[in-house]
Design an enzyme around this catalytic site. Structure first.
Site, PDB file in Angstrom:
ATOM      1  CB  SER A   1       7.987   9.969  -4.503  1.00 28.35           C
ATOM      2  OG  SER A   1       9.119   9.737  -5.307  1.00 28.35           O
TER       3      SER A   1
ATOM      4  CE  LYS B   1      17.757   5.288  -5.510  1.00 29.79           C
ATOM      5  NZ  LYS B   1      17.909   5.678  -6.931  1.00 29.79           N
TER       6      LYS B   1
ATOM      7  CG  ASP C   1      16.685 -11.325 -12.988  1.00 33.11           C
ATOM      8  OD1 ASP C   1      17.075 -11.945 -11.973  1.00 33.11           O
ATOM      9  OD2 ASP C   1      16.097 -11.869 -13.938  1.00 33.11           O
TER      10      ASP C   1
ATOM     11  CG  ASP D   1      16.420   4.507 -10.040  1.00 37.67           C
ATOM     12  OD1 ASP D   1      15.361   5.159  -9.894  1.00 37.67           O
ATOM     13  OD2 ASP D   1      17.242   4.354  -9.125  1.00 37.67           O
TER      14      ASP D   1
ATOM     15  CG  ASN E   1      33.207   9.276 -12.232  1.00 37.22           C
ATOM     16  OD1 ASN E   1      32.295  10.066 -12.030  1.00 37.22           O
ATOM     17  ND2 ASN E   1      33.904   8.728 -11.250  1.00 37.22           N
TER      18      ASN E   1
ATOM     19  CG  MET F   1      19.732  10.844 -14.874  1.00 35.09           C
ATOM     20  SD  MET F   1      20.457   9.561 -13.821  1.00 35.09           S
ATOM     21  CE  MET F   1      20.558   8.206 -14.983  1.00 35.09           C
TER      22      MET F   1
ATOM     23  CE1 TYR G   1      12.788  16.487  -8.893  1.00 35.88           C
ATOM     24  CE2 TYR G   1      13.978  14.561  -9.666  1.00 35.88           C
ATOM     25  CZ  TYR G   1      13.328  15.240  -8.659  1.00 35.88           C
ATOM     26  OH  TYR G   1      13.206  14.685  -7.410  1.00 35.88           O
TER      27      TYR G   1
ATOM     28  N   GLY H   1      14.924  15.143 -16.659  1.00 37.96           N
ATOM     29  CA  GLY H   1      14.894  14.203 -15.543  1.00 37.96           C
ATOM     30  C   GLY H   1      13.516  13.949 -14.987  1.00 37.96           C
TER      31      GLY H   1
END
Length: 268
Positions: free
Chosen positions: A17, A67, A79, A103, A152, A208, A210, A231
């Site tokens: 980032s 998070k 939302d 995300d 899962n 997802m 990378y 990703g």
């Protein structure tokens, strides 16, 4: 005055980032800094939020494992953040804290960029995993009109995700889980054991992860002639609305993907 922003999580040294946002900051000519903030405990992360409330930070991206803590600490939530119960973006203003989740936007942006012909509305999609990344993916795809199947190992966690997100999300098991799916999304932190031979011709496969950019799952999918979505496209996609929220302008058009690829050591 220099705008201060950054990303926090644990561990955080691997985060791309700062490179992504610094590339945009330089291209836009902003007086700003975006750096990684290590927080080795929930208490350390809470102290970082206090600094933001005190005016030391304009904004903060958040990664694992904070998070949900970021979401709970906010005075105002979007939302998208409310839908998934977590936040990866915090914006500080006059002592208040606004939380958002970008995300899902990143996932949809990656699909639009690398699989532009894909239309998930009214179609079945499969998500491997039931953690935070899977929750964000499921929320975004359900909002886009998809019928989401969660695969899962832990059924309890999958059941909680399905219950939270509503009737558009269901649990699936066995090889029939992939029947008729137009999209498979790997949201697991470990390498999935998926036989791509089970997938229909034309299925899009997204990973997802990378690191590496070309994961074994994507390599197997592409070898079978399927479209793969990486990703990194999602990582950059979720960063764009974060940049806009923090710095008050759209991310400029620049070679951010090429710079990240150079850091990763992959060929474009």
């Amino acid at each position: 005055m220099t705008i201060q922003a950054g990303v926090s999580g644990h561990p955080i040294a691997h985060s791309l980032s700062p490179l992504i946002h610094t590339t945009w900051i330089e291209a836009a000519g902003l007086d700003a800094r975006y750096v990684a903030h290590g927080a080795e405990s929930a208490e350390a992360f809470a102290a970082l939020l206090d600094r933001g409330r005190a005016g030391e930070l304009r904004g903060l991206n958040v990664t694992a494992p904070y998070k949900e803590q970021a979401f709970a600490a906010a005075d105002e939530v979007s939302d998208a953040a409310r839908l998934v119960g977590s936040a990866n973006l915090l914006v500080f203003e006059n002592g208040r804290l606004r939380a958002d989740s970008t995300d899902g936007y990143g996932l949809m942006n990656a699909l639009a960029e690398q699989a532009p012909a894909l239309d998930v509305a009214g179609r079945s999609v499969v998500i491997l995993g039931a953690g935070g990344a899977a929750r964000a993916a499921a929320g975004a795809l359900a909002l886009a009109g998809a019928q989401v199947r969660i695969v899962n190992r832990s059924r309890d966690r999958a059941e909680r995700l399905a219950a939270d997100l509503g009737p558009a999300v269901a649990i699936a098991e066995g090889s029939t889980a992939f029947s008729g799916a137009v999209l498979i999304v790997n949201a697991l932190s470990v390498r999935p054991d998926l036989d791509v031979g089970l997938l229909d011709v034309g299925t899009v496969v997204m990973d997802m992860t990378y690191r590496p950019l070309e994961t074994p799952l994507l390599a197997r999918a592409r070898a079978r002639g399927l479209i793969g979505v990486d990703g990194l496209a999602m990582l950059i996609g979720q960063a764009r609305p974060s940049f806009e929220a923090i710095f008050g302008r759209a991310a400029p058009a620049t070679d951010v993907r090429e710079r990240v690829l150079a850091r990763l050591g992959d060929a474009a």
